[in-house]
Design a protein around this motif. Structure first.
Motif, PDB file in Angstrom:
ATOM      1  N   SER A  53       5.923  12.288  -0.119  1.00 39.68           N
ATOM      2  CA  SER A  53       5.005  11.665  -1.070  1.00 39.68           C
ATOM      3  C   SER A  53       5.792  11.063  -2.221  1.00 39.68           C
ATOM      4  O   SER A  53       6.960  11.365  -2.433  1.00 39.68           O
ATOM      5  CB  SER A  53       3.999  12.687  -1.589  1.00 39.68           C
ATOM      6  OG  SER A  53       4.687  13.728  -2.244  1.00 39.68           O
ATOM      7  N   LEU A  54       5.125  10.183  -2.940  1.00 38.81           N
ATOM      8  CA  LEU A  54       5.767   9.492  -4.046  1.00 38.81           C
ATOM      9  C   LEU A  54       5.278  10.077  -5.361  1.00 38.81           C
ATOM     10  O   LEU A  54       4.120  10.417  -5.504  1.00 38.81           O
ATOM     11  CB  LEU A  54       5.416   8.000  -4.021  1.00 38.81           C
ATOM     12  CG  LEU A  54       5.914   7.224  -2.812  1.00 38.81           C
ATOM     13  CD1 LEU A  54       5.357   5.823  -2.836  1.00 38.81           C
ATOM     14  CD2 LEU A  54       7.432   7.186  -2.809  1.00 38.81           C
ATOM     15  N   GLU A  55       6.191  10.195  -6.285  1.00 36.86           N
ATOM     16  CA  GLU A  55       5.805  10.698  -7.597  1.00 36.86           C
ATOM     17  C   GLU A  55       6.279   9.686  -8.626  1.00 36.86           C
ATOM     18  O   GLU A  55       7.430   9.263  -8.604  1.00 36.86           O
ATOM     19  CB  GLU A  55       6.499  12.037  -7.819  1.00 36.86           C
ATOM     20  CG  GLU A  55       6.099  12.744  -9.080  1.00 36.86           C
ATOM     21  CD  GLU A  55       6.939  14.003  -9.257  1.00 36.86           C
ATOM     22  OE1 GLU A  55       6.690  14.988  -8.552  1.00 36.86           O
ATOM     23  OE2 GLU A  55       7.872  13.964 -10.075  1.00 36.86           O
ATOM     24  N   LYS A  56       5.373   9.292  -9.491  1.00 38.48           N
ATOM     25  CA  LYS A  56       5.715   8.235 -10.433  1.00 38.48           C
ATOM     26  C   LYS A  56       6.748   8.740 -11.441  1.00 38.48           C
ATOM     27  O   LYS A  56       6.646   9.843 -11.958  1.00 38.48           O
ATOM     28  CB  LYS A  56       4.475   7.759 -11.174  1.00 38.48           C
ATOM     29  CG  LYS A  56       4.655   6.375 -11.782  1.00 38.48           C
ATOM     30  CD  LYS A  56       3.300   5.809 -12.217  1.00 38.48           C
ATOM     31  CE  LYS A  56       3.418   4.545 -13.020  1.00 38.48           C
ATOM     32  NZ  LYS A  56       4.066   3.419 -12.393  1.00 38.48           N
ATOM     33  N   LEU A 111       4.020   0.338  -2.725  1.00 37.26           N
ATOM     34  CA  LEU A 111       3.448  -0.019  -4.031  1.00 37.26           C
ATOM     35  C   LEU A 111       4.162  -1.186  -4.697  1.00 37.26           C
ATOM     36  O   LEU A 111       4.384  -1.188  -5.904  1.00 37.26           O
ATOM     37  CB  LEU A 111       3.457   1.208  -4.952  1.00 37.26           C
ATOM     38  CG  LEU A 111       2.742   2.420  -4.371  1.00 37.26           C
ATOM     39  CD1 LEU A 111       3.115   3.668  -5.121  1.00 37.26           C
ATOM     40  CD2 LEU A 111       1.251   2.212  -4.359  1.00 37.26           C
ATOM     41  N   GLN A 138       0.811  -1.216   0.000  1.00 37.78           N
ATOM     42  CA  GLN A 138       0.000   0.000   0.000  1.00 37.78           C
ATOM     43  C   GLN A 138       0.846   1.269   0.000  1.00 37.78           C
ATOM     44  O   GLN A 138       0.512   2.228  -0.683  1.00 37.78           O
ATOM     45  CB  GLN A 138      -0.957   0.012   1.201  1.00 37.78           C
ATOM     46  CG  GLN A 138      -1.890  -1.181   1.240  1.00 37.78           C
ATOM     47  CD  GLN A 138      -2.627  -1.381  -0.080  1.00 37.78           C
ATOM     48  OE1 GLN A 138      -3.238  -0.465  -0.624  1.00 37.78           O
ATOM     49  NE2 GLN A 138      -2.530  -2.585  -0.630  1.00 37.78           N
ATOM     50  N   TYR A 153       9.305   5.101  -8.532  1.00 40.67           N
ATOM     51  CA  TYR A 153       8.796   6.349  -7.971  1.00 40.67           C
ATOM     52  C   TYR A 153       9.942   7.202  -7.461  1.00 40.67           C
ATOM     53  O   TYR A 153      10.999   6.712  -7.115  1.00 40.67           O
ATOM     54  CB  TYR A 153       7.815   6.069  -6.818  1.00 40.67           C
ATOM     55  CG  TYR A 153       6.570   5.373  -7.272  1.00 40.67           C
ATOM     56  CD1 TYR A 153       5.441   6.093  -7.643  1.00 40.67           C
ATOM     57  CD2 TYR A 153       6.530   3.985  -7.352  1.00 40.67           C
ATOM     58  CE1 TYR A 153       4.302   5.455  -8.080  1.00 40.67           C
ATOM     59  CE2 TYR A 153       5.394   3.327  -7.791  1.00 40.67           C
ATOM     60  CZ  TYR A 153       4.281   4.066  -8.151  1.00 40.67           C
ATOM     61  OH  TYR A 153       3.164   3.426  -8.591  1.00 40.67           O
ATOM     62  N   SER A 162      -2.155   9.203  -8.249  1.00 40.77           N
ATOM     63  CA  SER A 162      -1.397  10.115  -9.096  1.00 40.77           C
ATOM     64  C   SER A 162      -2.114  10.396 -10.414  1.00 40.77           C
ATOM     65  O   SER A 162      -1.664  11.214 -11.201  1.00 40.77           O
ATOM     66  CB  SER A 162      -0.013   9.532  -9.387  1.00 40.77           C
ATOM     67  OG  SER A 162      -0.140   8.256  -9.970  1.00 40.77           O
ATOM     68  N   VAL A 164      10.504   0.389  -4.679  1.00 42.11           N
ATOM     69  CA  VAL A 164       9.677   1.579  -4.880  1.00 42.11           C
ATOM     70  C   VAL A 164      10.489   2.707  -5.526  1.00 42.11           C
ATOM     71  O   VAL A 164       9.990   3.491  -6.322  1.00 42.11           O
ATOM     72  CB  VAL A 164       9.036   2.003  -3.535  1.00 42.11           C
ATOM     73  CG1 VAL A 164      10.058   2.581  -2.608  1.00 42.11           C
ATOM     74  CG2 VAL A 164       7.910   2.981  -3.771  1.00 42.11           C
ATOM     75  N   SER A 180      -2.260  -2.136  -7.829  1.00 44.98           N
ATOM     76  CA  SER A 180      -1.752  -1.173  -6.863  1.00 44.98           C
ATOM     77  C   SER A 180      -2.489   0.145  -7.026  1.00 44.98           C
ATOM     78  O   SER A 180      -2.884   0.505  -8.135  1.00 44.98           O
ATOM     79  CB  SER A 180      -0.261  -0.925  -7.078  1.00 44.98           C
ATOM     80  OG  SER A 180       0.473  -2.042  -6.689  1.00 44.98           O
ATOM     81  N   HIS A 232      -2.247   4.220  -6.534  1.00 45.06           N
ATOM     82  CA  HIS A 232      -1.454   5.398  -6.255  1.00 45.06           C
ATOM     83  C   HIS A 232      -2.244   6.592  -6.729  1.00 45.06           C
ATOM     84  O   HIS A 232      -2.681   6.627  -7.878  1.00 45.06           O
ATOM     85  CB  HIS A 232      -0.100   5.316  -6.993  1.00 45.06           C
ATOM     86  CG  HIS A 232       0.798   6.471  -6.672  1.00 45.06           C
ATOM     87  ND1 HIS A 232       1.400   7.222  -7.641  1.00 45.06           N
ATOM     88  CD2 HIS A 232       1.165   6.996  -5.487  1.00 45.06           C
ATOM     89  CE1 HIS A 232       2.112   8.177  -7.054  1.00 45.06           C
ATOM     90  NE2 HIS A 232       1.998   8.050  -5.756  1.00 45.06           N
TER      91      HIS A 232
END
Lengths: 307, 361
Positions: free
Chosen positions: B3-6, A89, A86, B351, A306, B347, A302, A304
């Motif tokens: 935060s994660l950014e693809k 990812l 989670q 990301y 975004s 990850v 998954s 996300h």
């Protein structure tokens, strides 16, 4: 072969006992999958529950402490899967497999000192009136409390998913996480809670195996029960009632083949021992030939936020 | 707030360094675990990763073991990685490995006590066929009925294990074995013995096959149209179908390859290091190979390195059991943790981490 040696009353009673571990694990996994998460680590969580439950029950002398500890330990273990899938990812299939491998290693490490010990006995519940009935009393109403807990859990999960608002949100998250997110639901939180619940259920199932069904600890004792629980969720088309039917059918097959082995049936032992797995495959084929009805839309994907 | 950014594309740098990152993390957490077990963590890590190669006393024995253990792991993992690339999850390699060993051994034993040089090639062929057929069960069920290959291939491991116990006490039992379970010992039968090719290196035919498989897999995945189709099916199944890739053929191909390789690995093991068919000759390589495949980033050369590393933990684990009386299961846990940390650090490949306030999504 002597089929007369098989007592129908004991047969039904032992089917209930052998179905309960799988039922517990499967009903938990069903909730997880309803939330859109595919946790393939059921086997690892079950065996962790089995060893922790056994260890705590033996040390404390109280089987119920064992069940509580098993549920807690497996739920915590499942959270590692939750964090990975989670927050980080990671791929759910791979992470679930990893969880199983970790659980198998962890359990044999914890379990070494407890090999060959005996679990403290768990008392049977006596229900006034029902337990005294001639045949059915012994068949259905003289079991330990965990069997009734597992049955109540099925009813509770069914009612939760069908009638409560929280159940509706959980299903929405599983069907389409993007829509659920757009509606303002906390996808990750809901899923983490579902994973936690699934872990606790798998732990209870494992503990039932080591404390009631067998009852002792041996390495690798779940022997694929967790995977069968996963198969039963597919068999059940993600419905609580059918999970119950599936688990009891499977319990029936297991007990029947053991009875046939004991009665000296003229069938190779290897075939009888493998029959639960073979039947699971055959059932899966029939179910999938009919088409995958009822699989949650976002299962295994998954999320996300975004896009 | 983190935060994660693809990333638009997976980072090449991170793809390469996450395995190293994961190994280091595993050493740290594993060290903590060893400390909890009452063993000096530095000594434990040294015993597992350093001593098998450089210990003055044991290295002579354990160095050849590196190839012996890495051979089957690499061979199986190569097959699995091709399937994983296509999103086909064959996790029953252990079953295919067992069935390959049984079929190959049975083919050889049928000709006992002939010393023909054709027997060993025939056994390899039958081993490959056994693994192939066992892998075809989930493959055909998936293409015909859409049955989940994860569950079917795994269930078949338990079926194979039951068959193994049955044949080692029945069909393939050594008639001169005084009633003990287990087949004839292939090490005592020159025509079938998968001996070391160069003495003292651990290099047997299975290891050679594993090296060939690494190169073949590289050519297939990087240079051949089928390899492209396999990758496309995994990364964009819809696009693959529009491009005319037949999904059923990809499933049959991927499971077929992994079945063949796992079956051969089983045969090489049973005629070489294990020596005979017994109820527990399989050492769980089929499952560890899953870790090897991921640790090697599903890349053939990565798998080669990962297989050697995993073999090292096996040998080091045995050494640690012997010298530090560390429980054998702790190595299993160690290997499981490695996969877990790898997936966790992964990850960073896909990301980017952003510090600061998260904007509205």
């Amino acid at each position: 072969m002597d089929l007369g040696s098989i007592n129908p009353v004991l047969l039904v009673a032992s089917i209930m006992v052998s179905a309960t571990p799988i039922l517990l694990a499967a009903i938990g996994e069903m909730v997880v999958e309803k939330a859109g998460v595919l946790n393939l680590g059921v086997e690892g969580m079950m065996i962790t529950g089995a060893v922790v439950g056994f260890a705590v029950a033996v040390t404390s002398g109280n089987p119920y402490f064992g069940f509580l500890a098993a549920a807690a330990a497996s739920a915590v273990l499942s959270l590692s899967f939750g964090v990975l899938t989670q927050f980080l990812l990671s791929n759910q299939v791979a992470t679930g497999l990893g969880l199983t491998l970790v659980g198998l290693g962890l359990s044999s490490l914890i379990g070494k000192p407890y090999e060959g010990m005996k679990a403290p006995p768990i008392s049977k519940v006596h229900i006034p009136g029902l337990s005294d009935m001639p045949v059915f009393g012994k068949m259905l109403f003289s079991h330990d409390v965990m069997i009734y807990v597992s049955l109540l859990l099925v009813v509770a999960v069914w009612a939760f998913l069908k009638y409560t608002r929280a159940g509706l949100i959980l299903r929405a998250v599983g069907e389409s996480h993007d829509s659920a997110h757009a509606l303002g639901y906390k996808v990750v939180t809901v899923r983490l809670m579902a994973i936690f619940f699934g872990g606790a259920c798998a732990g209870l199932g494992g503990a039932y195996l080591s404390l009631v069904r067998v009852p002792q600890w041996t390495e690798g004792m779940t022997a694929g029960a967790g995977w069968i629980a996963l198969a039963i969720v597919v068999f059940a088309s993600w419905r609580a009632g059918r999970v119950l039917i599936g688990a009891y059918l499977f319990g029936g097959v297991t007990v029947l083949q053991l009875n046939l082995q004991a009665a000296g049936a003229n069938v190779p032992v290897a075939l009888l021992s493998a029959s639960p797995y073979l039947i699971t495959i055959i059932v899966l084929v029939f179910i999938s030939a009919r088409g995958a009805h009822g699989a949650p839309g976002s299962l295994g994907r998954s999320f996300h936020a975004s896009h | 707030m983190i935060s994660l950014e693809k990333r638009p594309q997976p980072s090449r740098l991170w793809t390469a360094i996450t395995p190293i990152f994961a190994v280091v993390l595993t050493m740290v957490v594993g060290g903590l675990m060893f400390a909890l077990l009452g063993v000096d963590p530095i000594e434990a890590v040294r015993t597992i990763f350093w001593d098998p190669l450089f210990h003055p006393q044991f290295a002579g024995f354990s160095r050849p073991q590196l190839l012996v253990k890495a051979g089957p792991l690499i061979l199986i993992a190569i097959g699995l990685s091709i399937g994983f690339r296509a999103g086909i999850w064959n996790i029953g390699a252990e079953g295919q490995y067992i069935m390959g060993a049984i079929c190959g051994a049975a083919a050889g034993l049928a000709f006992y006590p002939s010393e023909s040089i054709l027997i060993f090639p025939l056994m390899i062929l039958c081993g490959a066929l056994g693994g192939f057929l066992w892998a075809m069960i989930p493959a055909v069920l998936k293409t015909r009925f859409g049955t989940n290959e994860i569950l079917v291939s795994l269930m078949l491991v338990y079926v194979a294990q039951n068959i193994l116990i049955s044949v080692s006490t029945g069909l393939l039992r050594n008639p001169e074995g005084m009633g003990f379970p287990g087949s004839r010992n292939f090490k005592q039968w020159d025509a079938t013995h998968n001996a070391e090719i160069i003495a003292g290196t651990g290099m047997h035919w299975g290891v050679v096959t594993a090296f060939i498989a690494v190169i073949a897999a590289y050519v297939l995945m990087a240079r051949h149209i089928q390899g492209f189709n396999i990758r496309l099916s995994g990364e964009a199944p819809r696009a693959a179908r529009f491009a005319g890739v037949n999904p059923a053929r990809i499933i049959l191909l991927c499971l077929g390859i992994s079945g063949v390789l796992a079956g051969m690995a089983g045969l090489f093991e049973v005629t070489g290091p294990a020596g005979q068919i017994t109820g527990n000759f399989n050492a769980g390589y089929g499952f560890t190979a899953i870790i090897v495949a991921f640790l090697g980033r599903l890349n053939p050369f990565g798998i080669l390195l990962a297989g050697l590393l995993m073999a090292l933990t096996y040998i080091g684990g045995e050494l640690a059991q012997l010298m530090l009386s560390l429980p054998g299961a702790s190595i299993q846990l160690f290997q499981g943790m490695l996969l877990f940390f790898l997936l966790a650090t992964d990850v960073f490949t896909n990301y980017r981490i952003r510090f600061g306030k998260r904007e509205a999504a």
